[in-house]
Design an enzyme around this catalytic site. Structure first.
Site, short mmCIF file in Angstrom:
data_model
loop_
_atom_site.label_atom_id
_atom_site.label_comp_id
_atom_site.label_asym_id
_atom_site.label_seq_id
_atom_site.Cartn_x
_atom_site.Cartn_y
_atom_site.Cartn_z
N CYS A 38 3.38 1.55 2.84
CA CYS A 38 4.52 0.62 2.73
C CYS A 38 5.54 1.19 1.75
CB CYS A 38 4.05 -0.75 2.23
SG CYS A 38 2.74 -1.47 3.23
N CYS A 87 0.85 -1.19 0.00
CA CYS A 87 0.00 0.00 0.00
C CYS A 87 0.89 1.25 0.00
CB CYS A 87 -0.92 -0.01 1.22
SG CYS A 87 -0.04 0.22 2.76
#
Lengths: 143, 77
Positions: free
Chosen positions: B13, B10
């Protein structure tokens, strides 16, 4: 992309899940609250084992709730030993006696409602949501 | 040194990965920066909130996008 776990620290709930009836009730209450999106259930054993991933994940929580079945308060003590300051609930204080408590839907709902109602501001889940719009609901279903 | 970013990919991250790469570059250290995106592997680390950062197999942060400076402090220890 798989299931995102980027939910920012909301309310984490740690039942003692002890062997007695009230320990069983603590576990089921936590699961009920988690199912309703009011808190995220977490592994107390992982905290007791000082698993770094668990400890660091718990540090990201905005609030930590300990639900204990009796006055031994194992969940609260394990969390405190790991450096956390949980909001503590003892099912005995909520009217559930060890050895005479039936673990049924009525008592699960009763205990969950008392916990969510008590110190409601402290226990309310106002997660900011993750980056993927995975916000949780804060109401206790079936309340 | 082996640094791993744990997360399914995501934006948070990705930001942690970018911050880590900058931190490693600025410290001018030899470090292998990798990603762990498999959710089963992530939970094997005990991580329940991502993104997380692991250094030499030990999770040092979870559920936060650490800044470049925070990462530098952690990996300099």
């Amino acid at each position: 992309m798989g299931e995102c776990m980027c939910q920012e620290g909301g309310v984490l709930i740690f039942p003692c899940s002890g062997a007695a009836d009230v320990g069983d009730l603590s576990d089921r209450v936590a699961r009920k609250m988690a199912q309703c999106g009011q808190a995220k259930m977490f592994c107390l054993a992982g905290i007791g084992a000082h698993v770094p991933g668990m400890i660091e994940s718990a540090k990201a929580a905005k609030k930590i709730i300990a639900i204990d079945g009796c006055q031994v308060l194992c969940s609260k003590k394990i969390l405190e030993h790991a450096g956390f300051t949980p909001i503590s609930f003892n099912l005995k204080d909520l009217g559930f006696e060890k050895g005479t408590t039936q673990v049924n839907d009525e008592n699960i709902k009763k205990a969950a409602t008392k916990i969510s109602g008590s110190k409601s501001e402290e226990t309310s889940s106002r997660n900011s949501g993750g980056c993927c719009g995975n916000e949780r609901h804060s109401s206790l279903c079936g309340r | 040194m082996k640094i791993e970013i744990l997360g399914v990919g995501c934006p948070k991250c990705k930001q942690l990965t970018a911050n880590t790469e900058v931190a490693v570059k600025e410290l001018n250290i030899q470090a292998e920066v990798g990603k762990v995106t498999d959710i089963d592997k992530i939970t094997d680390y005990g991580v329940m909130m991502t993104p997380a950062l692991a250094v030499d197999g030990t999770v040092v942060s979870a559920g936060k996008v650490l800044s470049k400076d925070e990462i530098k402090r952690i990996i300099s220890k």
